[in-house]
Design a protein around this motif. Structure first.
Motif, PDB file in Angstrom:
ATOM      1  N   VAL A  91       1.158 -16.394  -1.216  1.00 40.08           N
ATOM      2  CA  VAL A  91       1.389 -16.602  -2.565  1.00 40.08           C
ATOM      3  C   VAL A  91       0.204 -16.348  -3.151  1.00 40.08           C
ATOM      4  CG1 VAL A  91       2.054 -18.545  -4.184  1.00 40.08           C
ATOM      5  CG2 VAL A  91       3.276 -18.185  -2.018  1.00 40.08           C
ATOM      6  N   VAL A  92      -0.928 -16.849  -2.721  1.00 36.60           N
ATOM      7  CA  VAL A  92      -2.293 -16.778  -3.322  1.00 36.60           C
ATOM      8  C   VAL A  92      -3.076 -15.908  -2.890  1.00 36.60           C
ATOM      9  CG1 VAL A  92      -4.262 -18.190  -4.540  1.00 36.60           C
ATOM     10  CG2 VAL A  92      -1.862 -19.335  -4.230  1.00 36.60           C
ATOM     11  N   GLY A  93      -3.160 -15.877  -1.428  1.00 36.84           N
ATOM     12  CA  GLY A  93      -4.487 -14.864  -1.125  1.00 36.84           C
ATOM     13  C   GLY A  93      -5.980 -15.757  -1.375  1.00 36.84           C
ATOM     14  N   TYR A  94      -6.691 -15.004  -1.572  1.00 32.62           N
ATOM     15  CA  TYR A  94      -7.902 -15.715  -2.204  1.00 32.62           C
ATOM     16  C   TYR A  94      -7.713 -16.283  -3.911  1.00 32.62           C
ATOM     17  CZ  TYR A  94     -12.417 -16.944  -3.493  1.00 32.62           C
ATOM     18  OH  TYR A  94     -13.752 -17.920  -3.818  1.00 32.62           O
ATOM     19  N   TYR A 380      11.747  -1.905  13.876  1.00 31.89           N
ATOM     20  CA  TYR A 380      11.186  -1.967  12.494  1.00 31.89           C
ATOM     21  C   TYR A 380      12.060  -2.357  11.252  1.00 31.89           C
ATOM     22  CZ  TYR A 380       9.755   0.308   8.020  1.00 31.89           C
ATOM     23  OH  TYR A 380       9.580   0.793   6.783  1.00 31.89           O
ATOM     24  N   SER A 381      13.407  -2.289  11.422  1.00 32.48           N
ATOM     25  CA  SER A 381      14.304  -2.762  10.387  1.00 32.48           C
ATOM     26  C   SER A 381      14.379  -4.197  10.464  1.00 32.48           C
ATOM     27  CB  SER A 381      15.786  -1.877  10.708  1.00 32.48           C
ATOM     28  OG  SER A 381      15.731  -0.598  10.524  1.00 32.48           O
ATOM     29  N   ALA A 382      14.707  -4.975  11.698  1.00 34.38           N
ATOM     30  CA  ALA A 382      14.440  -5.993  11.791  1.00 34.38           C
ATOM     31  C   ALA A 382      13.242  -6.881  11.230  1.00 34.38           C
ATOM     32  CB  ALA A 382      14.930  -6.634  13.194  1.00 34.38           C
ATOM     33  N   SER A 383      11.991  -6.277  11.572  1.00 35.42           N
ATOM     34  CA  SER A 383      10.995  -6.811  11.136  1.00 35.42           C
ATOM     35  C   SER A 383      10.728  -6.741   9.585  1.00 35.42           C
ATOM     36  CB  SER A 383       9.733  -6.323  11.863  1.00 35.42           C
ATOM     37  OG  SER A 383       9.986  -6.383  13.290  1.00 35.42           O
ATOM     38  N   ARG A 384      11.100  -5.568   9.355  1.00 32.63           N
ATOM     39  CA  ARG A 384      10.951  -5.464   7.524  1.00 32.63           C
ATOM     40  C   ARG A 384      12.096  -6.328   7.073  1.00 32.63           C
ATOM     41  NH1 ARG A 384       9.744  -2.591   3.413  1.00 32.63           N
ATOM     42  NH2 ARG A 384      11.028  -1.768   1.795  1.00 32.63           N
ATOM     43  N   GLY A 385      13.096  -6.474   7.545  1.00 31.17           N
ATOM     44  CA  GLY A 385      14.184  -7.421   6.712  1.00 31.17           C
ATOM     45  C   GLY A 385      13.748  -8.732   6.837  1.00 31.17           C
ATOM     46  N   ALA A 386      12.974  -9.196   7.716  1.00 31.77           N
ATOM     47  CA  ALA A 386      12.314 -10.577   8.019  1.00 31.77           C
ATOM     48  C   ALA A 386      11.087 -10.738   6.646  1.00 31.77           C
ATOM     49  CB  ALA A 386      11.708 -10.739   9.309  1.00 31.77           C
ATOM     50  N   LEU A 387      10.321  -9.616   6.645  1.00 28.58           N
ATOM     51  CA  LEU A 387       9.172  -9.560   5.602  1.00 28.58           C
ATOM     52  C   LEU A 387       9.906  -9.780   4.466  1.00 28.58           C
ATOM     53  CD1 LEU A 387       6.763  -7.029   7.168  1.00 28.58           C
ATOM     54  CD2 LEU A 387       6.158  -9.604   6.816  1.00 28.58           C
ATOM     55  N   LEU A 388      10.830  -8.804   3.966  1.00 30.94           N
ATOM     56  CA  LEU A 388      11.616  -8.983   2.717  1.00 30.94           C
ATOM     57  C   LEU A 388      12.131 -10.278   2.321  1.00 30.94           C
ATOM     58  CD1 LEU A 388      13.369  -5.411   2.686  1.00 30.94           C
ATOM     59  CD2 LEU A 388      11.285  -5.912   1.456  1.00 30.94           C
ATOM     60  N   GLU A 389      12.708 -10.771   3.206  1.00 33.40           N
ATOM     61  CA  GLU A 389      13.429 -12.090   2.981  1.00 33.40           C
ATOM     62  C   GLU A 389      12.354 -13.184   2.875  1.00 33.40           C
ATOM     63  OE1 GLU A 389      16.577 -14.447   2.068  1.00 33.40           O
ATOM     64  OE2 GLU A 389      16.524 -12.119   2.786  1.00 33.40           O
ATOM     65  N   ALA A 390      11.157 -13.149   3.454  1.00 32.23           N
ATOM     66  CA  ALA A 390      10.112 -13.975   3.300  1.00 32.23           C
ATOM     67  C   ALA A 390       9.493 -14.060   1.820  1.00 32.23           C
ATOM     68  CB  ALA A 390       9.000 -13.955   4.238  1.00 32.23           C
ATOM     69  N   TRP A 391       9.318 -12.542   1.562  1.00 31.80           N
ATOM     70  CA  TRP A 391       8.610 -12.262   0.328  1.00 31.80           C
ATOM     71  C   TRP A 391       9.452 -12.786  -0.894  1.00 31.80           C
ATOM     72  CZ3 TRP A 391       3.684 -11.298  -0.166  1.00 31.80           C
ATOM     73  CH2 TRP A 391       3.371 -10.903  -1.152  1.00 31.80           C
ATOM     74  N   TRP A 443       0.117 -12.269 -13.418  1.00 35.72           N
ATOM     75  CA  TRP A 443      -0.756 -12.971 -12.471  1.00 35.72           C
ATOM     76  C   TRP A 443      -0.401 -12.494 -11.271  1.00 35.72           C
ATOM     77  CZ3 TRP A 443      -4.979 -16.206 -13.876  1.00 35.72           C
ATOM     78  CH2 TRP A 443      -4.851 -16.529 -15.172  1.00 35.72           C
ATOM     79  N   ASN A 444      -1.417 -11.351 -10.899  1.00 39.87           N
ATOM     80  CA  ASN A 444      -1.185 -10.681  -9.670  1.00 39.87           C
ATOM     81  C   ASN A 444      -1.787 -11.085  -8.294  1.00 39.87           C
ATOM     82  OD1 ASN A 444       0.337  -8.887 -11.355  1.00 39.87           O
ATOM     83  ND2 ASN A 444      -1.664  -7.934 -11.738  1.00 39.87           N
ATOM     84  N   GLY A 445      -1.168 -11.201  -7.272  1.00 38.68           N
ATOM     85  CA  GLY A 445      -1.969 -11.571  -5.971  1.00 38.68           C
ATOM     86  C   GLY A 445      -1.755 -10.708  -4.828  1.00 38.68           C
ATOM     87  N   PRO A 446      -1.787 -10.933  -3.702  1.00 40.20           N
ATOM     88  CA  PRO A 446      -1.749 -10.161  -2.581  1.00 40.20           C
ATOM     89  C   PRO A 446      -0.520  -9.273  -2.666  1.00 40.20           C
ATOM     90  CG  PRO A 446      -1.656 -12.457  -1.644  1.00 40.20           C
ATOM     91  CD  PRO A 446      -1.993 -12.406  -3.038  1.00 40.20           C
ATOM     92  N   THR A 447      -0.459  -7.970  -2.053  1.00 38.46           N
ATOM     93  CA  THR A 447       0.796  -7.466  -1.854  1.00 38.46           C
ATOM     94  C   THR A 447       1.464  -7.726  -0.613  1.00 38.46           C
ATOM     95  OG1 THR A 447      -0.208  -5.732  -0.586  1.00 38.46           O
ATOM     96  CG2 THR A 447      -0.305  -5.344  -3.236  1.00 38.46           C
ATOM     97  N   GLN A 448       2.629  -7.381  -0.423  1.00 35.72           N
ATOM     98  CA  GLN A 448       3.683  -7.478   0.411  1.00 35.72           C
ATOM     99  C   GLN A 448       3.232  -7.135   1.760  1.00 35.72           C
ATOM    100  OE1 GLN A 448       7.653  -6.465  -0.400  1.00 35.72           O
ATOM    101  NE2 GLN A 448       8.378  -6.613   1.590  1.00 35.72           N
ATOM    102  N   GLY A 449       2.444  -5.867   1.743  1.00 33.80           N
ATOM    103  CA  GLY A 449       2.115  -5.377   2.852  1.00 33.80           C
ATOM    104  C   GLY A 449       3.213  -4.385   3.622  1.00 33.80           C
ATOM    105  N   GLN A 450       2.916  -3.421   4.358  1.00 31.04           N
ATOM    106  CA  GLN A 450       3.795  -2.433   4.950  1.00 31.04           C
ATOM    107  C   GLN A 450       3.684  -2.515   6.272  1.00 31.04           C
ATOM    108  OE1 GLN A 450       1.088  -0.907   2.631  1.00 31.04           O
ATOM    109  NE2 GLN A 450       2.157  -1.637   1.208  1.00 31.04           N
ATOM    110  N   LEU A 451       4.827  -2.448   7.202  1.00 33.05           N
ATOM    111  CA  LEU A 451       5.022  -2.147   8.452  1.00 33.05           C
ATOM    112  C   LEU A 451       4.564  -0.741   8.896  1.00 33.05           C
ATOM    113  CD1 LEU A 451       8.125  -4.370   9.453  1.00 33.05           C
ATOM    114  CD2 LEU A 451       5.710  -4.908   9.982  1.00 33.05           C
ATOM    115  N   ASP A 452       5.187   0.146   7.836  1.00 31.57           N
ATOM    116  CA  ASP A 452       4.856   1.557   8.033  1.00 31.57           C
ATOM    117  C   ASP A 452       4.613   2.149   6.884  1.00 31.57           C
ATOM    118  OD1 ASP A 452       5.360   4.176   8.367  1.00 31.57           O
ATOM    119  OD2 ASP A 452       6.974   4.399   9.765  1.00 31.57           O
ATOM    120  N   PRO A 453       3.178   2.352   6.718  1.00 32.17           N
ATOM    121  CA  PRO A 453       2.805   2.549   5.188  1.00 32.17           C
ATOM    122  C   PRO A 453       3.162   4.184   4.624  1.00 32.17           C
ATOM    123  CG  PRO A 453       0.976   1.755   6.377  1.00 32.17           C
ATOM    124  CD  PRO A 453       2.221   1.944   7.325  1.00 32.17           C
TER     125      PRO A 453
END
Length: 522
Positions: A91-94, A380-391, A443-453
């Motif tokens: 949520v915050v990062g630094y 990849y699809s399952a992991s990305r789905g988990a990241l999207l849901e958490a995000w 107010w911008n914080g850390p990005t979501q990140g990518q499994l496959d940039p």
């Protein structure tokens, strides 16, 4: 008659199953939900104890116990600690960075004037936020205050902040932020207020509006606390309407005054799984040693057991204590023999069982199991789905923190900057709409990140080319940077390359993969 049968009989004696009856002066119908969710006669719900109470009985009277258990789990249970830290990190990062977005059209400013003013505001705010002078205790900069405020809110249920002014040498601004732990906001020991008007340190008026907070000078449960005094601070200034106290909490019921720790729904499960883990760990440690029990014949036992008799009473060494160690050998006395212990550890079902429990905990905290455990072994699809849901949850909490903590503090800072003449903002104190136009910000914080940039960048390019997004938004979401600053820096870079003779353009051949690394077809 069994206890269960006795319980059923008591319920049947209390409830007459003849159409409409009355329970506690409330009509109960034996049709519709009366046969299902509201049934009082089914075996599956006979032992279900529930009640309807107001937020004071359900929440306020139980807050302190939930708070202490939540903190104890954070300090001693890895899953509890990791889940809260994971939320703060995402949520915050630094820190959440200010991106001033003044409404230039409403203020009658050109695009160039708006951008120049935004740069000035961001520069002034960065000077204040990057210094520990912004903290009343001079321990944290503004980014660290954001982390601490969110973590305290998650663990304790709520967190408070007041905004005192302190003149400090070398500081351009006097505004400071003082965080107050939830425990310090409580009812005074000598309470002269009506009990219904003062709830856990929160004072309300006859209409239910929060008008003041009662804050203890010191933590009420500290071993160093002697005589304690309480200070009443009004939530808003009577003359200026200034926000004096920032109260961070998640509200789940109307008329709720204090927050609930995020771990509250899973406190029992976390404690049980922590105990189970400790037991399994100890069993595995013992199993890793040559474990034996010393049994003694009754005729050879002393008064309290163990292989010694009266002749050993005066012995300086207590031979009844036998320690187990790696490869240790213990010589036995006459009448004693060895009985081996085999705990059967590690337990082969431990991982499967705990995984099932962790999945339930993740559901309650809105953190998918893969993110909660940092365990990305699926496709990849399952992991990305988990990241999207958490995000979704991380983004929601980021917006909540920005609106309820960062933005009010920023508006107070901007008011001081205008008063000091460091920022020119005509009409700032004359009209609330003008003030809001100057204070608008992101107010911008850390990005979501990518499994496959590579795939993420290709998708961003397609959204831009299809006019479904902008370069500004994609730059922020992919890399957390500002497109305009990136553009200006790229111009300088390309100019330097041209002047150095590197005028051949760099081309990258992009080919879309048809399958994941794991071979799963998309």
């Amino acid at each position: 008659m069994s206890r269960f049968s006795q319980g059923v009989k008591k319920v049947k004696d209390f409830i007459s199953i003849k159409g409409n009856t009355t329970i506690k002066n409330q009509p109960v119908n034996s049709s519709g939900y009366g046969n299902h969710a509201a049934s009082g006669t089914k075996r599956s719900v006979v032992g279900w104890i529930s009640s309807l109470s107001d937020p004071i009985d359900d929440i306020e009277r139980n807050v302190e116990k939930m708070r202490e258990r939540s903190r104890d789990l954070y300090m001693g249970a890895p899953i509890a600690s990791g889940s809260l830290k994971s939320i703060v990190t995402n949520v915050v990062g630094y820190e959440l960075k200010l991106n001033a977005q003044i409404d230039g059209d409403f203020l009658g400013l050109s695009q160039e004037e708006s951008e120049a003013l935004e740069d000035t505001i961001e520069r002034e705010f960065e000077c204040w936020a990057d210094s520990k002078n912004c903290d009343a205790n001079r321990m944290c900069d503004f980014g660290q205050l954001q982390q601490l405020a969110l973590l305290s809110t998650l663990a304790s249920g709520d967190c408070f902040a007041i905004l005192p002014y302190k003149k400090r040498v070398g500081s351009l601004y006097e505004l400071t932020v003082k965080l107050i732990e939830a425990d310090r906001v409580c009812n005074p020991v000598i309470n002269t207020f009506y009990e219904e008007r003062l709830i856990n340190g929160v004072e309300i008026d006859s209409t239910g509006e929060v008008i003041a907070y009662h804050i203890a000078d010191k933590h009420p449960n500290s071993s160093l606390t002697g005589r304690n005094d309480w200070k009443r601070i009004e939530k808003y200034g009577k003359l200026t309407g200034r926000l004096n106290v920032i109260h961070l909490l998640d509200i789940e019921r109307p008329e709720q005054r204090r927050g609930i720790p995020i771990l509250a729904p899973v406190i029992e499960g976390l404690k049980q799984i922590d105990r189970y883990t400790d037991a399994e760990l100890m069993a595995a440690v013992i199993s890793g040693m040559y474990s034996v029990f010393i049994t003694t014949e009754p005729s050879q036992q002393g008064e309290f057991g163990g292989g010694f008799g009266e002749e050993d009473d005066d012995s300086e060494e207590d031979n009844s204590k036998i320690n187990i160690g790696n490869g240790s050998v213990t010589f036995l006395r006459e009448g004693e023999k060895i009985q081996e212990s085999n705990p059967g550890r590690p337990n082969p079902n431990f991982d499967a069982f705990t995984t099932a429990i962790f999945r339930q905990i993740g559901v309650a905290l809105e953190i998918p199991y893969e993110v909660l455990m940092k365990h990305f072994t699926s496709s990849y699809s399952a992991s990305r789905g988990a990241l999207l849901e958490a995000w979704k949850m991380f983004k929601k909490r980021r917006i909540w923190l920005a609106k309820n903590f960062c933005q009010p503090i920023y508006e107070e800072f901007l008011a001081e900057a205008v008063l000091k003449g460091r920022i020119h903002a005509p009409g700032f104190f004359d009209d609330p709409l003008i003030r809001k136009a100057y204070c608008s910000a992101e107010w911008n914080g850390p990005t979501q990140g990518q499994l496959d940039p590579k795939k993420e960048v290709e998708a961003a390019i397609l959204r831009i080319d299809s006019d479904l997004s902008t370069r500004t938004r994609e730059a922020q979401e992919l890399t957390g940077t500002d497109f305009f600053r990136n553009h200006e820096l790229r111009k300088r870079e390309e100019q330097l390359r041209y002047e150095a003779g590197f005028n051949t353009p760099v081309t990258i051949n992009i080919q879309s993969d048809k399958s994941d690394e794991g071979g799963e077809k998309e």
